[in-house]
Write a protein that holds these residues in place. Sequence first.
Motif, PDB file in Angstrom:
ATOM      1  N   GLY A  26     -14.288  54.690  -3.812  1.00 17.06           N
ATOM      2  CA  GLY A  26     -13.632  54.617  -2.516  1.00 17.06           C
ATOM      3  C   GLY A  26     -14.292  55.511  -1.497  1.00 17.06           C
ATOM      4  O   GLY A  26     -15.269  56.214  -1.782  1.00 17.06           O
ATOM      5  N   PRO A  27     -13.769  55.511  -0.278  1.00  8.92           N
ATOM      6  CA  PRO A  27     -14.304  56.406   0.746  1.00  8.92           C
ATOM      7  C   PRO A  27     -13.960  57.855   0.437  1.00  8.92           C
ATOM      8  O   PRO A  27     -13.229  58.149  -0.522  1.00  8.92           O
ATOM      9  N   CYS A  64     -18.878  57.409   5.068  1.00  7.19           N
ATOM     10  CA  CYS A  64     -19.203  58.611   5.844  1.00  7.19           C
ATOM     11  C   CYS A  64     -18.368  59.799   5.376  1.00  7.19           C
ATOM     12  O   CYS A  64     -17.243  59.641   4.910  1.00  7.19           O
ATOM     13  N   VAL A  65     -18.934  60.975   5.515  1.00  5.38           N
ATOM     14  CA  VAL A  65     -18.186  62.211   5.277  1.00  5.38           C
ATOM     15  C   VAL A  65     -17.495  62.588   6.582  1.00  5.38           C
ATOM     16  O   VAL A  65     -18.156  62.742   7.609  1.00  5.38           O
ATOM     17  N   PRO A  66     -16.164  62.725   6.586  1.00  5.71           N
ATOM     18  CA  PRO A  66     -15.461  63.019   7.844  1.00  5.71           C
ATOM     19  C   PRO A  66     -15.835  64.388   8.386  1.00  5.71           C
ATOM     20  O   PRO A  66     -15.911  65.365   7.625  1.00  5.71           O
ATOM     21  N   PRO A  67     -16.054  64.500   9.683  1.00  5.61           N
ATOM     22  CA  PRO A  67     -16.431  65.803  10.267  1.00  5.61           C
ATOM     23  C   PRO A  67     -15.388  66.879  10.024  1.00  5.61           C
ATOM     24  O   PRO A  67     -15.714  68.065   9.959  1.00  5.61           O
ATOM     25  N   GLU A  68     -14.125  66.483   9.854  1.00  2.23           N
ATOM     26  CA  GLU A  68     -13.052  67.470   9.723  1.00  2.23           C
ATOM     27  C   GLU A  68     -13.186  68.339   8.482  1.00  2.23           C
ATOM     28  O   GLU A  68     -12.679  69.467   8.450  1.00  2.23           O
ATOM     29  N   ILE A  69     -13.870  67.845   7.442  1.00  2.00           N
ATOM     30  CA  ILE A  69     -13.961  68.627   6.210  1.00  2.00           C
ATOM     31  C   ILE A  69     -14.695  69.939   6.454  1.00  2.00           C
ATOM     32  O   ILE A  69     -14.446  70.951   5.783  1.00  2.00           O
ATOM     33  N   PHE A  70     -15.590  69.974   7.426  1.00  3.11           N
ATOM     34  CA  PHE A  70     -16.341  71.198   7.701  1.00  3.11           C
ATOM     35  C   PHE A  70     -15.532  72.189   8.536  1.00  3.11           C
ATOM     36  O   PHE A  70     -15.999  73.295   8.806  1.00  3.11           O
ATOM     37  N   GLY A  71     -14.318  71.788   8.922  1.00  3.33           N
ATOM     38  CA  GLY A  71     -13.428  72.706   9.611  1.00  3.33           C
ATOM     39  C   GLY A  71     -12.437  73.374   8.682  1.00  3.33           C
ATOM     40  O   GLY A  71     -11.635  74.197   9.121  1.00  3.33           O
ATOM     41  N   ARG A  72     -12.457  73.038   7.401  1.00  9.11           N
ATOM     42  CA  ARG A  72     -11.563  73.672   6.440  1.00  9.11           C
ATOM     43  C   ARG A  72     -12.167  74.999   5.973  1.00  9.11           C
ATOM     44  O   ARG A  72     -13.387  75.161   5.969  1.00  9.11           O
ATOM     45  N   PRO A  73     -11.322  75.948   5.539  1.00 10.24           N
ATOM     46  CA  PRO A  73     -11.824  77.296   5.186  1.00 10.24           C
ATOM     47  C   PRO A  73     -12.481  77.330   3.810  1.00 10.24           C
ATOM     48  O   PRO A  73     -12.136  78.147   2.950  1.00 10.24           O
ATOM     49  N   ASP A 113     -15.210  77.732   0.725  1.00 14.31           N
ATOM     50  CA  ASP A 113     -16.289  78.608   0.285  1.00 14.31           C
ATOM     51  C   ASP A 113     -17.382  77.814  -0.421  1.00 14.31           C
ATOM     52  O   ASP A 113     -18.543  78.211  -0.406  1.00 14.31           O
ATOM     53  N   ALA A 114     -17.002  76.680  -1.031  1.00  9.85           N
ATOM     54  CA  ALA A 114     -17.984  75.850  -1.730  1.00  9.85           C
ATOM     55  C   ALA A 114     -17.609  74.385  -1.568  1.00  9.85           C
ATOM     56  O   ALA A 114     -16.437  74.017  -1.686  1.00  9.85           O
ATOM     57  N   LEU A 115     -18.618  73.553  -1.302  1.00  7.86           N
ATOM     58  CA  LEU A 115     -18.417  72.116  -1.121  1.00  7.86           C
ATOM     59  C   LEU A 115     -19.527  71.381  -1.856  1.00  7.86           C
ATOM     60  O   LEU A 115     -20.701  71.478  -1.492  1.00  7.86           O
ATOM     61  N   PHE A 116     -19.161  70.630  -2.908  1.00  8.83           N
ATOM     62  CA  PHE A 116     -20.125  69.903  -3.729  1.00  8.83           C
ATOM     63  C   PHE A 116     -19.888  68.402  -3.548  1.00  8.83           C
ATOM     64  O   PHE A 116     -18.880  67.868  -4.011  1.00  8.83           O
ATOM     65  N   LEU A 117     -20.837  67.729  -2.891  1.00 11.01           N
ATOM     66  CA  LEU A 117     -20.742  66.296  -2.619  1.00 11.01           C
ATOM     67  C   LEU A 117     -21.880  65.516  -3.263  1.00 11.01           C
ATOM     68  O   LEU A 117     -21.959  64.294  -3.100  1.00 11.01           O
ATOM     69  N   ILE A 170     -25.324  63.329   8.807  1.00 11.95           N
ATOM     70  CA  ILE A 170     -24.604  64.569   8.552  1.00 11.95           C
ATOM     71  C   ILE A 170     -23.930  65.000   9.846  1.00 11.95           C
ATOM     72  O   ILE A 170     -24.597  65.158  10.868  1.00 11.95           O
ATOM     73  N   PRO A 171     -22.623  65.193   9.864  1.00 11.58           N
ATOM     74  CA  PRO A 171     -21.922  65.513  11.123  1.00 11.58           C
ATOM     75  C   PRO A 171     -22.394  66.840  11.712  1.00 11.58           C
ATOM     76  O   PRO A 171     -22.650  67.804  10.976  1.00 11.58           O
ATOM     77  N   PRO A 172     -22.502  66.920  13.034  1.00 17.72           N
ATOM     78  CA  PRO A 172     -22.850  68.198  13.664  1.00 17.72           C
ATOM     79  C   PRO A 172     -21.839  69.306  13.372  1.00 17.72           C
ATOM     80  O   PRO A 172     -22.156  70.481  13.496  1.00 17.72           O
ATOM     81  N   SER A 173     -20.611  68.925  12.985  1.00 18.48           N
ATOM     82  CA  SER A 173     -19.601  69.929  12.661  1.00 18.48           C
ATOM     83  C   SER A 173     -19.989  70.760  11.435  1.00 18.48           C
ATOM     84  O   SER A 173     -19.308  71.734  11.110  1.00 18.48           O
TER      85      SER A 173
END
Length: 521
Positions: free
Chosen positions: A172-173, A197-206, A208-212, A221-224
């Motif tokens: 899924g998305p 697409c990866v939603p830009p909002e995910i880069f606004g969450r606090p 420490d690690a993001l594995f995609l 890749i979103p500018p966010s």
Amino acid sequence: MNFLGCLLFLLLIASFSTFSNALTDSEVAYIAHRQLLTFEESGKDQSNNNVDPNLKFENSRIKNAYTALQAWKKGIYSDPFNVTATWVGPDVCKYTGIYCAPTLDDPKLNVVAGIDLNHQDIAGYLPQELGLLTDLALFHLNSNRFCGIIPMSFCNMSIMFEFDVSNNRLVGPFPRALLCWKEIKFVDIRFNNFEGCVPPEIFGRPLDALFLNNNRFSCSIPPSLGNSTVSVVTMAYNNFSGCIPHTIGMMPNIEEIMLAGNSLGGCFPSEIGNLRNVTVLDVSGSGFVGSIPPSFAGLKSVEMLDISCNRMTGSVPEEICKLPALKNFTFASNFFNGAAPACKSSKDVVIDDGNNCLAGRPLQKPPKDCDPKVVKPVDCSKDPVHSPPPPAPVHSPPPPVQSPPPPAPVHSPPPPVQSPPPPAPVHSPPPPVHSPPPPAPVHSPPPPVHSPPPPAPVYSPPPPVHSPPPPPVQSPPPPVHSPPPPVVQKPPPKPEQPDVVLPPNLGYQYSSPPPPLFPGY
């Protein structure tokens, strides 16, 4: 890493999911279909009205947890280690893999706060009733065989802190439920089949690690990305396209970035040199061109730098090979024709320069592959994306080839046949002053007199040779003093980040172990 090494490496990664999951495609489809059949049309969670009234529960939240876990047990089709055999009775805190702790809003109230079923090889799906676990802070499910989607009911897990569903067969998305979590710190969804697409909002969450990595994500890749608080981000081995956003240089805490194995391109943005705390930077196998930016000399903390398997040209500067913390530098399988004397392996630094065009160095490309006519070096100073914009909009296409611009004025590019109308036109009376300009002229921007189109066509759309301008009898010329609309690129605002509330200590390590990958990651 030479060309053969790059190829074998990509094949190894591509085949990982084949030997790590025993489910066939038909079994995956069947389990996912069963999950969708359990979803109500309204999308709401099912109630616990079917719970045996003779069962006694410690509190209502434990009762909700019982409903959720029993629904999950029904959705499990293979449990080789018999983990769920203990999932019987109202005392859910004694279930294997389930951890309880006092709730944050009432220390006297016991709730299910964590689930850890890592490496259990369980096959099944995630029912929407799991959304009843509103006190869940940790969800560890890596290295199993779960299929289907992540239900939107997961949005109810409002204090989720650490979420790991890596190395499964989820599809899924990008799971939108993750965007509901205001205190999330760790997200690991790698080695699945998420797409889109990866939603830009995910880069606004606090975070420490993001594995995609190792999914099927696409788009740019979103500018966010520049707003992200992560120290580690892996987006490798997807299908991201476009360029690395300039905002990458704004990431305040970043230490490790892995973008290898995508469909990116263009030149490296000079802002990468602002990442003075980065220790690992892997941008291999992603189609980058041009030369190494001088700003890379600002990577004072980098220990592992991999730019191999791209189409880069020019010379490798001495400043890069002498970075103070550098231990491993791989620029193999490019088209470099020069390298500073310092760019050789030593006792302190391992350097791989194979499969380039370096004279006098072993294991290089044959001369015919290094011919400038074949290599076609790219001048990144003229890149419309990664250089300061010229006076004219950098994204404007060149004028149609059938309509050469008149000598003046510069901002009015009607074709020669659309010169001011004669005194007595028969078929084209002058338009009223209130008439809006016709569609075609509006979308035909002026020729970039002061900025010729860049040499690399991948960054500038080709001229519309197949679409000649309309005849003058149907399209009067646009107003003489009407400039083209400017290109406005408004960066997204940085969302507010609430204070992080730490979850209860459940007696196991904060960061869950990643699934089997490859040395160095």
